[in-house]
Design a protein around this motif. Sequence first.
Motif, PDB file in Angstrom:
ATOM      1  N   SER A   4       0.875  -1.165   0.000  1.00 34.08           N
ATOM      2  CA  SER A   4       0.000   0.000   0.000  1.00 34.08           C
ATOM      3  C   SER A   4       0.905   1.205   0.000  1.00 34.08           C
ATOM      4  N   ARG A   5       0.368   2.391  -0.266  1.00 29.69           N
ATOM      5  CA  ARG A   5       1.208   3.582  -0.191  1.00 29.69           C
ATOM      6  C   ARG A   5       1.816   3.703   1.197  1.00 29.69           C
ATOM      7  N   ARG A   6       1.041   3.418   2.199  1.00 31.71           N
ATOM      8  CA  ARG A   6       1.524   3.553   3.560  1.00 31.71           C
ATOM      9  C   ARG A   6       2.584   2.509   3.884  1.00 31.71           C
ATOM     10  N   SER A   9       5.898   3.217   2.089  1.00 30.76           N
ATOM     11  CA  SER A   9       6.694   4.325   2.605  1.00 30.76           C
ATOM     12  C   SER A   9       7.345   3.967   3.925  1.00 30.76           C
ATOM     13  N   ARG A 122       2.109   0.589  -8.848  1.00 29.58           N
ATOM     14  CA  ARG A 122       0.668   0.891  -8.779  1.00 29.58           C
ATOM     15  C   ARG A 122      -0.143  -0.396  -8.900  1.00 29.58           C
ATOM     16  N   ASP A 179      11.248   6.271  -1.485  1.00 28.92           N
ATOM     17  CA  ASP A 179      10.186   7.272  -1.466  1.00 28.92           C
ATOM     18  C   ASP A 179       9.125   6.845  -2.479  1.00 28.92           C
ATOM     19  N   GLU A 181       5.906   7.566  -2.662  1.00 23.88           N
ATOM     20  CA  GLU A 181       5.051   8.645  -3.146  1.00 23.88           C
ATOM     21  C   GLU A 181       5.708   9.365  -4.320  1.00 23.88           C
ATOM     22  N   ASN A 182       6.999   9.603  -4.210  1.00 22.74           N
ATOM     23  CA  ASN A 182       7.724  10.257  -5.296  1.00 22.74           C
ATOM     24  C   ASN A 182       7.755   9.372  -6.534  1.00 22.74           C
ATOM     25  N   LEU A 184       5.551   7.080  -7.410  1.00 20.33           N
ATOM     26  CA  LEU A 184       4.220   7.070  -8.017  1.00 20.33           C
ATOM     27  C   LEU A 184       3.885   8.386  -8.703  1.00 20.33           C
ATOM     28  N   GLY A 185       4.640   9.433  -8.371  1.00 12.20           N
ATOM     29  CA  GLY A 185       4.459  10.718  -9.043  1.00 12.20           C
ATOM     30  C   GLY A 185       4.828  10.678 -10.514  1.00 12.20           C
TER      31      GLY A 185
END
Length: 299
Positions: A4-6, A9, A122, A179, A181-182, A184-185
């Motif tokens: 998961s994103r959480r 990370s 993703r 990172d 989140e970065n 997935l950016g």
Amino acid sequence: MRISRRSFSGAAGFLALDAVTGFSRAETMMTNLPFAADAPVSVTTVGIKARDVNTLAGYYKDAVGLEEMARRPGTIVLGAGGLPLLEIEEFKAARPDDPRAAGLYHTAFLLPSRLDLAKWTRRAIDSRIEVTGASDHFVSEAIYLTDPEGNGIEIYADRPREAWSYDGGTLNIGTVRLDVENLLGELRPGEPEWTGAPAGSMVGHVHLRVGNAAEAEQWWNRELGFDTVVALGGSAVFLSTGGYHHRVGANSWQSAGAKERDADRSGLSFVEFRSKTASRESVHEDPWGNVIRIVPAAA
């Protein structure tokens, strides 16, 4: 750990810097080779002995995105973009692999771009694929899995070579939290989803379990002419040719003092390398019985 994103990370990275297939390599080698592939020696195929060949092949198709390229009695060959990358041989009577013994630590599948790694991530989040780590190694970004029979897997993308840094001539390779989140950016609205390992995917490196990392370093230097990139306090060594960050990792984190690998266990069967300097095929065994095949590069 479920992706998961959480969880990504907060994932603790690994304590790492971290056959004949029937296909013509001359016909299937990529054009406009990336730095990882256009090297004096590179990994072509990893062979695995499996207690259940169909289950294991299904996992690599689903989790890694490989496609089935050939099926022979007791053997399934998987790959991407026309290149065979993984050969799984059924050995129903095998004892389970022992993580404290010599053998395979992980097979590292290199994706062509950071965008491809973001797409895979993703899809892994959405599919709740279980991971064991997610790390930034400065030269690359990597996510780690374990297959149903205990074989380690790395899915990674290299940073551009011009972004690699050196300290006194030594390549900076380390391990910090990825990172996510970065990463997935990289995805933009309307970006095509992951549909499997894209053309250009390859086995970027292989990481082996050995009984003594210093002895492994000497063997790879002497027998196969690999250069030492980084050695970690006698517990791990990373080796390569042509300036790539590493083609081979060898560690004794779990396997210190291991003797020769038991032939009746599942896990590593062989690692095959393509060499621009080899004039003929050859087979070698490291001091722990890990089998290394060298094949000449196609003309």
